[in-house]
Design an enzyme around this catalytic site. Structure first.
Site, PDB file in Angstrom:
ATOM      1  N   LYS A 139       0.926  -1.025  -0.045  1.00 19.81           N
ATOM      2  CA  LYS A 139      -0.604  -0.004  -0.150  1.00 19.81           C
ATOM      3  C   LYS A 139       0.608   1.341  -0.215  1.00 19.81           C
ATOM      4  O   LYS A 139       2.446   1.546   0.453  1.00 19.81           O
ATOM      5  CB  LYS A 139      -0.766  -0.393   1.640  1.00 19.81           C
ATOM      6  CG  LYS A 139      -0.052  -0.137   2.672  1.00 19.81           C
ATOM      7  CD  LYS A 139      -1.300  -0.764   3.615  1.00 19.81           C
ATOM      8  CE  LYS A 139      -0.612  -0.468   5.066  1.00 19.81           C
ATOM      9  NZ  LYS A 139      -1.114  -1.081   6.275  1.00 19.81           N
ATOM     10  N   ARG A 194     -10.589  -0.174  15.020  1.00 20.29           N
ATOM     11  CA  ARG A 194     -10.541   0.847  13.573  1.00 20.29           C
ATOM     12  C   ARG A 194     -11.202   0.112  12.061  1.00 20.29           C
ATOM     13  O   ARG A 194     -11.957   0.725  12.316  1.00 20.29           O
ATOM     14  CB  ARG A 194      -9.039   0.724  13.524  1.00 20.29           C
ATOM     15  CG  ARG A 194      -8.160   1.809  12.323  1.00 20.29           C
ATOM     16  CD  ARG A 194      -7.401   1.767  11.636  1.00 20.29           C
ATOM     17  NE  ARG A 194      -6.409   0.328  11.073  1.00 20.29           N
ATOM     18  CZ  ARG A 194      -5.422   0.230  10.765  1.00 20.29           C
ATOM     19  NH1 ARG A 194      -4.241   0.944  11.253  1.00 20.29           N
ATOM     20  NH2 ARG A 194      -5.052  -0.633   9.631  1.00 20.29           N
ATOM     21  N   TYR A 196      15.001  30.742   6.544  1.00 18.38           N
ATOM     22  CA  TYR A 196      13.985  31.567   6.642  1.00 18.38           C
ATOM     23  C   TYR A 196      13.596  31.600   8.561  1.00 18.38           C
ATOM     24  O   TYR A 196      14.874  30.373   9.383  1.00 18.38           O
ATOM     25  CB  TYR A 196      12.595  30.445   6.919  1.00 18.38           C
ATOM     26  CG  TYR A 196      12.833  30.441   4.837  1.00 18.38           C
ATOM     27  CD1 TYR A 196      12.926  32.221   3.748  1.00 18.38           C
ATOM     28  CD2 TYR A 196      12.125  29.560   4.363  1.00 18.38           C
ATOM     29  CE1 TYR A 196      12.285  31.577   2.785  1.00 18.38           C
ATOM     30  CE2 TYR A 196      12.359  29.617   2.783  1.00 18.38           C
ATOM     31  CZ  TYR A 196      12.710  30.868   2.457  1.00 18.38           C
ATOM     32  OH  TYR A 196      11.926  30.479   0.931  1.00 18.38           O
ATOM     33  N   MET A 239      10.703  24.523   1.701  1.00 17.57           N
ATOM     34  CA  MET A 239      10.173  23.914   0.483  1.00 17.57           C
ATOM     35  C   MET A 239      11.048  23.222  -0.414  1.00 17.57           C
ATOM     36  O   MET A 239      10.958  21.585  -0.651  1.00 17.57           O
ATOM     37  CB  MET A 239       9.140  24.625  -0.429  1.00 17.57           C
ATOM     38  CG  MET A 239       7.900  23.496  -1.286  1.00 17.57           C
ATOM     39  SD  MET A 239       7.625  24.947  -2.115  1.00 17.57           S
ATOM     40  CE  MET A 239       5.847  25.822  -1.300  1.00 17.57           C
TER      41      MET A 239
HETATM   42  C1  LIG Z   1      -0.691  -1.894   6.979  1.00 14.06           C
HETATM   43  C2  LIG Z   1      -1.551  -3.203   7.392  1.00 14.06           C
HETATM   44  C3  LIG Z   1       0.263  -3.932   7.153  1.00 14.06           C
HETATM   45  C4  LIG Z   1       1.264  -4.187   7.296  1.00 14.06           C
HETATM   46  O1  LIG Z   1       1.896  -3.541   8.664  1.00 14.06           O
HETATM   47  P1  LIG Z   1       3.361  -3.701   8.911  1.00 14.06           P
HETATM   48  O2  LIG Z   1       3.451  -3.589  10.414  1.00 14.06           O
HETATM   49  O3  LIG Z   1       4.455  -2.626   7.989  1.00 14.06           O
HETATM   50  O4  LIG Z   1       4.258  -5.441   8.407  1.00 14.06           O
HETATM   51  C5  LIG Z   1      -1.155  -5.451   8.094  1.00 14.06           C
HETATM   52  N1  LIG Z   1      -2.262  -5.451   8.005  1.00 14.06           N
HETATM   53  C6  LIG Z   1      -2.456  -4.511   8.104  1.00 14.06           C
HETATM   54  C7  LIG Z   1      -4.314  -4.460   7.955  1.00 14.06           C
HETATM   55  C8  LIG Z   1      -2.510  -3.173   7.493  1.00 14.06           C
HETATM   56  O5  LIG Z   1      -2.755  -2.464   7.531  1.00 14.06           O
END
Ligand SMILES: *Cc1c(COP(=O)(O)O)cnc(C)c1O
Length: 362
Positions: free
Chosen positions: A36, A134, A257, A306
């Site tokens: 992701k 979550r 800055y 930036m």
């Molecule tokens: C991002 C994610 C992972 C991966 O977690 P890592 O700590 O990067 O290995 C696994 N399961 C879910 C549901 C996630 O959102």
């Protein structure tokens, strides 16, 4: 001539990390490689293709469009979408992506689309909340879900949950409680689905809970959230730049800055072509962050701009045009750089913006 600022993606390191993780699993345990957010800021296509070849069983993405890109790049292995959205469900089906179904709302919506298309046995993964709060059904809903699936267009491909604190030894008791809740699901859904619950830290800290598949993200990119784990892994991403200009700053003169740094002694400052628009946030300013030049640490002077940062090279023998490692080298991994600014490797990596060219090193 190489680009001045570039994010090198080292595939040999990725393959090494994959094998390090694989080595810790039983032969039957599958690997879902989480790619992701552009594969944690690197390059999802390059990483996804490489891991497919290396033997990953699944890829995991957060959203449907990320899965679509991988399919368009020719990835054939199953892709799990961790957080599908209502408006993307027909696209999800069109590209044969497997959804995490985490609520009745999304379940009913997906069912409606499948019935309209007269699709049957569409593979889904049911996601349960075991304490992270979550996404996910509650464990109590297991039985009615099981009943609902009996006459539905779904095939229950997987059952999962996500843990809140696998990297934290102080939360071991809590994690074991989450795992015990997860164990209540097998008697409900039987042994056919793929059960998966662990992320990277979980793989290393809870080997008894590998189940049928693990979901590994950060570990593949070289970081383990703990020194002993990270030592087994190699950083995949190395962020490099060069020195654009060097200034002699007199005592009392300022750099950057808002005069963010004022020299209390004669100081040499080097200007680098990388700034907060490239992903080096202002939180790294005023000495919280540092870069490596010829193996020596050069702290950031004053505020991050930036497009640029200025670093202290007073005690470093260097010249304009020399190479700079922002993070990822042997002595400046993203985990440590991030820690100095009170953040984590995940945030540093995923912040590297699209302005920085990715250079794949195979
Ligand atoms: C991002 C994610 C992972 C991966 O977690 P890592 O700590 O990067 O290995 C696994 N399961 C879910 C549901 C996630 O959102």
């Amino acid at each position: 001539m190489a680009e001045a600022t570039r994010f090198e993606i080292h595939l040999p390191a990725l393959r090494h990390n994959f094998q390090q993780i694989k080595k810790r699993l039983q032969a039957h345990t599958k690997v879902l490689a989480v790619v992701k957010a552009f594969a944690y800021g690197s390059d999802a296509t390059a990483i996804g293709r490489c891991l497919e070849k290396e033997g990953a069983d699944y890829l995991g993405v957060a959203y449907v469009n990320e899965g679509v890109s991988l399919r368009k790049a020719g990835v054939k292995i199953p892709i799990l979408v961790l957080h599908p959205q209502m408006h993307q469900l027909s696209t999800l089906i069109e590209h044969q992506l497997e959804p995490c179904v985490y609520s009745w709302r999304i379940l009913h919506a997906l069912e409606k689309v499948l019935v309209e298309q007269q699709s049957t046995a569409y593979p889904i993964h049911l996601k349960f909340n075991t304490g992270l709060h979550r996404l996910g059904f509650s464990i109590d809903e297991g039985a009615s879900l099981k009943q609902h699936l009996a006459s539905s267009p779904f095939h229950l491909q997987g059952v999962l949950s996500h843990l809140a604190a696998t990297e934290d030894p102080a939360e071991r008791e809590f994690t074991l409680k989450q795992l015990a809740h997860f164990d209540l699901l097998k008697p409900i859904f039987g042994s056919d689905p793929i059960y998966h619950v662990l992320n990277t830290s979980g793989v290393f800290q809870y080997p008894e809970a590998h189940h049928d598949m693990i979901r590994c993200g950060i570990g593949l990119y070289g970081y383990g959230n703990q020194k002993e784990v990270s030592e087994l892994l190699r950083p995949v991403g190395v962020l490099k730049t060069i020195i654009s200009q060097i200034h002699d700053v007199k005592t009392g003169d300022a750099v950057g800055y808002n005069r963010g740094f004022v020299a209390h002694k004669p100081t040499q400052s080097a200007t680098l072509p990388i700034g907060h628009a490239d992903g080096i946030g202002r939180l790294y300013g005023k000495g919280k962050g540092a870069v490596m030049i010829h193996g020596q640490k050069a702290p950031i002077l004053g505020n991050v701009c930036m497009d640029m940062i200025m670093v202290d090279v007073t005690s470093i023998d260097c010249k304009e045009g020399d190479e700079v490692i922002v993070f990822g080298g042997d002595d400046a991994c993203a985990e440590i750089v991030a820690e100095h600014a009170d953040t984590i490797s995940y945030e540093l990596l995923t912040a590297i913006s699209q302005r920085v060219p990715r250079v794949i090193i195979s």
